[in-house]
Design a protein around this motif. Structure first.
Motif, PDB file in Angstrom:
ATOM      1  N   PRO A 126       0.922  -1.141   0.017  1.00  0.00           N
ATOM      2  CA  PRO A 126      -0.034   0.080   0.102  1.00  0.00           C
ATOM      3  C   PRO A 126       0.838   1.106  -0.199  1.00  0.00           C
ATOM      4  N   THR A 151      -0.395   7.062   3.264  1.00  0.00           N
ATOM      5  CA  THR A 151      -1.326   8.119   3.055  1.00  0.00           C
ATOM      6  C   THR A 151      -0.911   8.844   4.304  1.00  0.00           C
ATOM      7  N   GLU A 177     -10.925  -0.997   4.293  1.00  0.00           N
ATOM      8  CA  GLU A 177     -10.864   0.499   4.251  1.00  0.00           C
ATOM      9  C   GLU A 177     -10.638   1.075   5.588  1.00  0.00           C
ATOM     10  N   THR A 232      -9.162   5.489   2.462  1.00  0.00           N
ATOM     11  CA  THR A 232      -8.198   4.602   1.710  1.00  0.00           C
ATOM     12  C   THR A 232      -8.314   3.429   1.951  1.00  0.00           C
ATOM     13  N   ARG A 233      -8.391   2.680   0.744  1.00  0.00           N
ATOM     14  CA  ARG A 233      -8.954   1.005   0.546  1.00  0.00           C
ATOM     15  C   ARG A 233      -7.942   0.176  -0.163  1.00  0.00           C
ATOM     16  N   SER A 234      -7.654  -0.986   0.287  1.00  0.00           N
ATOM     17  CA  SER A 234      -6.887  -2.066  -0.189  1.00  0.00           C
ATOM     18  C   SER A 234      -7.519  -2.776  -1.080  1.00  0.00           C
TER      19      SER A 234
END
Length: 347
Positions: free
Chosen positions: A167, A170, A183, A187-189
C-alpha cells in the motif's frame, strides 16, 4: 506462521449480544486491554512471539482470530524464524513486517519474499500447508502475523490462493498510515477478503493526537508496537491490544512519547458464526478438527506438500531436524465450546 504450542487450547466463538459497561472517561468510549503472553516459536533457539489473540478474555475481533507480534529481534543470536511446513484450514494468514525478510512457500505452488510494508495474504480454504523462514541476510526481524476466519460459505474451497500488495503511504497531520486490508479513512486495499474488515499500520509523531474516523459497525483492536499510546484517553502498554466494541464512529489515539510511535489497527463486523479453533485448524465441530489432524499426520492430499523448503537445519529440515511440524495430541476429552464475549468492552 504456525501455532507451535504443544498443548493448544480449543476456542469456540460466537456472538452473545450483551451490552458492555458504561464509559469511565467523560465523553470517550471504554477500552478493554488484552495483555500479551510470550510463546516460543520453535526449538531451544527459537524467537519468541507475543500473543494477544486468542485468549480467555476474548477470542475474536470481527473475523480476526489470531495476533502474534514479534521483534525487533537480533536474529544473529536468536536464530530467526524457521517454521517448517505446517497446515491450515478455514482461515487466511496475514503477514505484515516492519523489518527483515521472510521466505514463504506453500502447497498452492506459491513462493515469495515477505517484505516490510507489503502485506502477504494466504487463503487456506479446505486445506493448505506452508513454511516461513527468515532470510540469511536478515539481521533484524520485526512484525506481526495475523489470522482471519473464513465464513462457512467459502471455507471448503479447493483453491489455495496467495496475494501480496504494497500500500501507498497516506499522510495526515501528525503522522501517516498504510492500509493493507479493507478500508480506513477513505483509503482502500484491493486485496480480497470474505468478511467486512480492515487492517492498517499507523505511525504517529511525538505528541500527536489523531481523531480517526472508523466504521461504527466494526469492533476494533489497537496493537501497540512502540510509543506511549492512549486510545480514547486510556493508556495502552507496549505490546498490548486495546479493544473497542461496536458503535464507535471516531477513535482518539494519542502518542505521548518524545519519539515516533507505531500501532497496528484491526477491525471488522462481529463474526456471526460459531467456530472452533485448535492448533492451526479452524472448523465447526470436534469431529472436523480430529479429521484434519488425522489427515495431516497421514500426509493426506487435503494439505498438499511444500516443495523447496530450506530450514536452518539444511534443505528440507528445520533447526530441530524436522521436515514438517507434527500435530499436537488431541485432548483426551471432547473439545468443549468457549464463547466469545459480546462486541462490547468488558469491565
Amino acid at each position: 506462521m504456525s501455532n507451535v504450542e504443544t498443548k493448544p487450547e480449543e476456542v469456540v466463538c460466537g456472538p452473545r449480544g450483551l451490552p458492555g459497561p458504561d464509559c469511565a472517561q467523560e465523553g470517550r468510549a471504554p477500552v478493554e486491554i488484552l495483555t500479551a503472553r510470550d510463546v516460543p516459536l520453535g526449538g531451544p533457539r527459537a524467537m519468541t512471539v507475543r500473543r494477544t489473540l486468542p485468549q480467555r478474555q476474548r477470542s475474536l475481533i470481527g473475523p480476526w482470530c489470531f495476533v502474534d507480534h514479534y521483534g525487533p529481534d537480533d536474529v544473529s543470536t536468536s536464530g530467526g524464524m524457521d517454521v517448517a511446513p505446517h497446515p491450515h484450514t478455514g482461515l487466511q494468514t496475514v503477514s505484515w513486517l516492519f523489518e527483515g525478510t521472510v521466505e514463504h512457500i506453500d502447497s498452492g505452488g506459491n513462493a515469495g519474499m515477505v517484505l516490510p510494508g507489503e502485506v502477504n495474504l494466504m487463503t487456506s480454504g479446505r486445506g493448505i500447508c506452508h513454511s516461513e523462514v527468515s532470510t540469511e541476510d536478515t539481521t533484524a526481524l520485526h512484525g506481526v502475523q495475523l489470522w482471519v476466519v473464513l465464513p462457512d460459505s467459502v471455507r471448503h474451497k479447493d483453491a489455495r490462493d496467495f496475494e501480496h500488495f504494497a500500500p501507498e503511504v497516506t499522510s495526515f497531520d501528525g503522522g501517516e498510515m498504510l492500509v493493507f486490508l479493507g478500508e480506513l479513512w477513505g483509503t482502500r486495499s484491493p486485496v480480497a477478503t470474505y468478511s467486512p474488515l480492515m487492517g492498517a499500520e499507523v505511525r504517529l509523531r511525538p505528541g500527536a493526537t489523531l481523531d480517526l474516523p472508523v466504521n461504527e459497525s466494526f469492533e476494533h483492536g489497537v496493537l501497540v508496537d512502540s510509543g506511549d499510546i492512549t486510545v480514547e484517553d486510556v493508556p495502552l502498554p507496549t505490546n498490548a491490544l486495546g479493544y473497542t466494541g461496536v458503535g464507535l464512529s471516531e477513535m482518539r489515539i494519542s502518542n505521548r512519547a518524545e519519539a515516533d510511535a507505531r500501532i497496528v489497527i484491526i477491525g471488522g463486523e462481529p463474526f456471526d458464526e460459531e467456530i472452533l479453533m485448535w492448533w492451526n485448524f479452524i472448523g465447526r465441530t470436534h469431529e472436523e478438527i480430529a479429521r484434519y489432524r488425522e489427515e495431516w499426520q497421514a500426509e493426506g492430499e487435503r494439505f498438499g506438500a511444500v516443495d523447496g523448503y530450506v530450514g536452518k537445519g539444511g534443505p528440507g529440515r528445520n533447526a530441530e531436524g524436522m521436515s514438517r511440524l507434527p500435530a499436537p495430541r488431541l485432548p483426551d476429552v471432547r473439545i468443549k465450546a468457549r464463547r466469545n464475549p459480546p462486541p462490547h468492552v468488558q469491565s
